[in-house]
Design a protein around this motif. Structure first.
Motif, PDB file in Angstrom:
ATOM      1  N   LEU A 147       0.883  -1.161   0.000  1.00 16.49           N
ATOM      2  CA  LEU A 147       0.000   0.000   0.000  1.00 16.49           C
ATOM      3  C   LEU A 147       0.917   1.206   0.000  1.00 16.49           C
ATOM      4  CD1 LEU A 147      -2.699   1.478   0.282  1.00 16.49           C
ATOM      5  CD2 LEU A 147      -2.496   1.172   2.760  1.00 16.49           C
ATOM      6  N   VAL A 148       0.916   1.971  -1.087  1.00 16.41           N
ATOM      7  CA  VAL A 148       1.810   3.114  -1.227  1.00 16.41           C
ATOM      8  C   VAL A 148       1.000   4.389  -1.017  1.00 16.41           C
ATOM      9  CG1 VAL A 148       3.447   4.316  -2.720  1.00 16.41           C
ATOM     10  CG2 VAL A 148       3.242   1.830  -2.864  1.00 16.41           C
ATOM     11  N   LEU A 149       1.348   5.134   0.015  1.00 18.21           N
ATOM     12  CA  LEU A 149       0.684   6.399   0.326  1.00 18.21           C
ATOM     13  C   LEU A 149       1.729   7.503   0.232  1.00 18.21           C
ATOM     14  CD1 LEU A 149      -1.263   5.177   3.498  1.00 18.21           C
ATOM     15  CD2 LEU A 149      -2.151   5.402   1.175  1.00 18.21           C
ATOM     16  N   ARG A 150       1.422   8.534  -0.571  1.00 13.42           N
ATOM     17  CA  ARG A 150       2.388   9.610  -0.801  1.00 13.42           C
ATOM     18  C   ARG A 150       1.814  10.960  -0.382  1.00 13.42           C
ATOM     19  NH1 ARG A 150       2.913   6.464  -5.826  1.00 13.42           N
ATOM     20  NH2 ARG A 150       4.923   5.410  -5.736  1.00 13.42           N
ATOM     21  N   SER A 151       2.676  11.844   0.093  1.00  8.43           N
ATOM     22  CA  SER A 151       2.236  13.187   0.463  1.00  8.43           C
ATOM     23  C   SER A 151       1.886  14.007  -0.778  1.00  8.43           C
ATOM     24  CB  SER A 151       3.310  13.889   1.287  1.00  8.43           C
ATOM     25  OG  SER A 151       4.500  14.014   0.548  1.00  8.43           O
ATOM     26  N   SER A 152       2.557  13.775  -1.882  1.00  8.74           N
ATOM     27  CA  SER A 152       2.249  14.410  -3.167  1.00  8.74           C
ATOM     28  C   SER A 152       2.054  13.291  -4.189  1.00  8.74           C
ATOM     29  CB  SER A 152       3.387  15.321  -3.625  1.00  8.74           C
ATOM     30  OG  SER A 152       3.584  16.361  -2.706  1.00  8.74           O
ATOM     31  N   ASP A 169       1.352  13.063  -7.202  1.00 15.31           N
ATOM     32  CA  ASP A 169       1.824  13.226  -8.580  1.00 15.31           C
ATOM     33  C   ASP A 169       3.317  12.998  -8.742  1.00 15.31           C
ATOM     34  OD1 ASP A 169      -0.758  13.863  -9.270  1.00 15.31           O
ATOM     35  OD2 ASP A 169      -0.448  16.016  -8.995  1.00 15.31           O
ATOM     36  N   ASP A 170       4.040  12.878  -7.648  1.00 12.56           N
ATOM     37  CA  ASP A 170       5.489  12.710  -7.708  1.00 12.56           C
ATOM     38  C   ASP A 170       5.883  11.480  -6.895  1.00 12.56           C
ATOM     39  OD1 ASP A 170       8.212  12.968  -7.948  1.00 12.56           O
ATOM     40  OD2 ASP A 170       8.300  15.009  -7.155  1.00 12.56           O
ATOM     41  N   ARG A 171       6.613  10.558  -7.491  1.00 12.91           N
ATOM     42  CA  ARG A 171       7.014   9.329  -6.804  1.00 12.91           C
ATOM     43  C   ARG A 171       8.348   9.449  -6.089  1.00 12.91           C
ATOM     44  NH1 ARG A 171       5.899   4.761 -11.408  1.00 12.91           N
ATOM     45  NH2 ARG A 171       3.815   5.440 -11.978  1.00 12.91           N
ATOM     46  N   SER A 172       9.196  10.373  -6.499  1.00 10.55           N
ATOM     47  CA  SER A 172      10.522  10.507  -5.900  1.00 10.55           C
ATOM     48  C   SER A 172      10.410  11.112  -4.510  1.00 10.55           C
ATOM     49  CB  SER A 172      11.413  11.399  -6.762  1.00 10.55           C
ATOM     50  OG  SER A 172      11.643  10.786  -8.002  1.00 10.55           O
ATOM     51  N   GLY A 173      11.126  10.504  -3.556  1.00  7.13           N
ATOM     52  CA  GLY A 173      11.124  11.068  -2.212  1.00  7.13           C
ATOM     53  C   GLY A 173      11.599  10.081  -1.169  1.00  7.13           C
ATOM     54  N   LEU A 174      11.381  10.438   0.081  1.00  6.11           N
ATOM     55  CA  LEU A 174      11.780   9.618   1.213  1.00  6.11           C
ATOM     56  C   LEU A 174      10.608   8.738   1.625  1.00  6.11           C
ATOM     57  CD1 LEU A 174      14.270   9.338   3.119  1.00  6.11           C
ATOM     58  CD2 LEU A 174      12.984  10.732   4.735  1.00  6.11           C
ATOM     59  N   TYR A 175      10.851   7.426   1.750  1.00 10.39           N
ATOM     60  CA  TYR A 175       9.797   6.471   2.073  1.00 10.39           C
ATOM     61  C   TYR A 175      10.076   5.770   3.396  1.00 10.39           C
ATOM     62  CZ  TYR A 175       7.733   7.022  -2.509  1.00 10.39           C
ATOM     63  OH  TYR A 175       7.115   7.547  -3.611  1.00 10.39           O
ATOM     64  N   SER A 205       4.234  17.622  10.250  1.00 13.74           N
ATOM     65  CA  SER A 205       3.302  16.494  10.340  1.00 13.74           C
ATOM     66  C   SER A 205       2.606  16.264   9.007  1.00 13.74           C
ATOM     67  CB  SER A 205       2.238  16.760  11.408  1.00 13.74           C
ATOM     68  OG  SER A 205       2.824  16.833  12.678  1.00 13.74           O
ATOM     69  N   TYR A 206       2.392  15.002   8.698  1.00 12.14           N
ATOM     70  CA  TYR A 206       1.668  14.591   7.501  1.00 12.14           C
ATOM     71  C   TYR A 206       0.652  13.543   7.922  1.00 12.14           C
ATOM     72  CZ  TYR A 206       5.651  16.771   5.296  1.00 12.14           C
ATOM     73  OH  TYR A 206       6.622  17.668   4.928  1.00 12.14           O
ATOM     74  N   VAL A 207      -0.546  13.640   7.378  1.00 14.56           N
ATOM     75  CA  VAL A 207      -1.606  12.688   7.703  1.00 14.56           C
ATOM     76  C   VAL A 207      -1.976  11.929   6.434  1.00 14.56           C
ATOM     77  CG1 VAL A 207      -3.952  12.412   8.560  1.00 14.56           C
ATOM     78  CG2 VAL A 207      -2.456  14.133   9.581  1.00 14.56           C
ATOM     79  N   PHE A 208      -1.992  10.610   6.541  1.00 13.88           N
ATOM     80  CA  PHE A 208      -2.346   9.727   5.433  1.00 13.88           C
ATOM     81  C   PHE A 208      -3.603   8.955   5.816  1.00 13.88           C
ATOM     82  CE2 PHE A 208       2.220  10.307   5.457  1.00 13.88           C
ATOM     83  CZ  PHE A 208       2.522  10.600   4.131  1.00 13.88           C
ATOM     84  N   THR A 209      -4.495   8.741   4.868  1.00  8.97           N
ATOM     85  CA  THR A 209      -5.714   7.978   5.119  1.00  8.97           C
ATOM     86  C   THR A 209      -5.549   6.575   4.550  1.00  8.97           C
ATOM     87  OG1 THR A 209      -7.015   9.988   4.988  1.00  8.97           O
ATOM     88  CG2 THR A 209      -8.200   7.912   4.755  1.00  8.97           C
ATOM     89  N   ILE A 210      -5.832   5.579   5.376  1.00  8.41           N
ATOM     90  CA  ILE A 210      -5.770   4.183   4.930  1.00  8.41           C
ATOM     91  C   ILE A 210      -7.082   3.868   4.235  1.00  8.41           C
ATOM     92  CG2 ILE A 210      -5.569   1.774   5.649  1.00  8.41           C
ATOM     93  CD1 ILE A 210      -4.007   2.767   8.102  1.00  8.41           C
ATOM     94  N   PRO A 211      -7.045   3.402   2.983  1.00 11.14           N
ATOM     95  CA  PRO A 211      -8.297   3.081   2.283  1.00 11.14           C
ATOM     96  C   PRO A 211      -9.005   1.883   2.905  1.00 11.14           C
ATOM     97  CG  PRO A 211      -6.396   2.443   0.972  1.00 11.14           C
ATOM     98  CD  PRO A 211      -5.865   3.156   2.173  1.00 11.14           C
ATOM     99  N   LYS A 246       7.405  18.386  -3.212  1.00  9.91           N
ATOM    100  CA  LYS A 246       7.941  19.516  -2.444  1.00  9.91           C
ATOM    101  C   LYS A 246       8.118  19.185  -0.968  1.00  9.91           C
ATOM    102  CE  LYS A 246       3.345  21.569  -1.869  1.00  9.91           C
ATOM    103  NZ  LYS A 246       2.998  20.672  -0.833  1.00  9.91           N
ATOM    104  N   ASP A 247       7.529  18.081  -0.499  1.00 11.85           N
ATOM    105  CA  ASP A 247       7.639  17.712   0.913  1.00 11.85           C
ATOM    106  C   ASP A 247       9.006  17.125   1.275  1.00 11.85           C
ATOM    107  OD1 ASP A 247       5.035  18.536   1.508  1.00 11.85           O
ATOM    108  OD2 ASP A 247       4.236  16.663   0.720  1.00 11.85           O
TER     109      ASP A 247
END
Length: 163
Positions: free
Chosen positions: A62-67, A69-75, A107-113, A129-130
């Motif tokens: 399950l991949v949840l991203r802050s943005s 539209d962009d896959r590059s970043g810290l996971y 802080s970042y909030v992600f919703t689990i489907p 940008k995050d």
């Protein structure tokens, strides 16, 4: 087939199918859950199936991203908790981070489907940008999963978070 040819074939065909091996491991793990922190580029998520379907193939992750539209970043790689989370009605993940550019936490909030069919692991991504890329370094982090009654189901943090 020679040993060298077999090794090259393995590297060419097998490694692209394993997204967790493609990313650069930053070595930040907790003891109880072994949360791994990795930087991944857009190319690390490309799979052959995407060329045919036009949609990203995430396998059992399950991949949840802050943005989105962009896959590059810290996971943040959380192996495990979807079984526990779904049975305890976990629906929100809060990720707090401190990086080298600012001593204040973000802080970042992600919703689990609701539909987690076939998903076994979670990848939380600070993308776009995050996460500014190479000029930023992760200092500390905290992950908290809460249920519908705002009760904590799971809390994990880096060793520096308490300081």
């Amino acid at each position: 087939m020679s040993g060298r040819t077999q090794l090259l074939a393995l590297l060419f065909f097998a490694l692209p199918a394993l997204p967790s091996l493609n990313c650069v491991l930053l070595g930040n793990e907790s003891d109880s859950l072994k949360v791994q922190v990795k930087y991944c580029s857009n190319e690390d998520f490309l799979r052959i199936a995407e060329y045919f379907s036009g949609k990203e193939y995430t396998g059992n992750n399950l991949v949840l991203r802050s943005s989105p539209d962009d896959r590059s970043g810290l996971y943040f790689y959380l192996p495990v908790i979807l079984d526990r989370t779904s049975t305890q009605k976990g629906n929100t993940i809060k990720l707090d981070v401190i990086d080298s550019t600012d001593p204040q936490s973000r802080s970042y909030v992600f919703t689990i489907p609701n539909d987690l069919k076939g998903k076994q692991k979670i990848l939380l991504g600070l993308t776009g940008k995050d996460w500014g890329g190479s000029n930023m370094r992760l200092v500390a982090w905290k992950i908290q999963i809460t249920g519908s009654e705002e009760k904590s189901i799971f809390v994990e943090k880096s060793s520096l978070w308490s300081h």
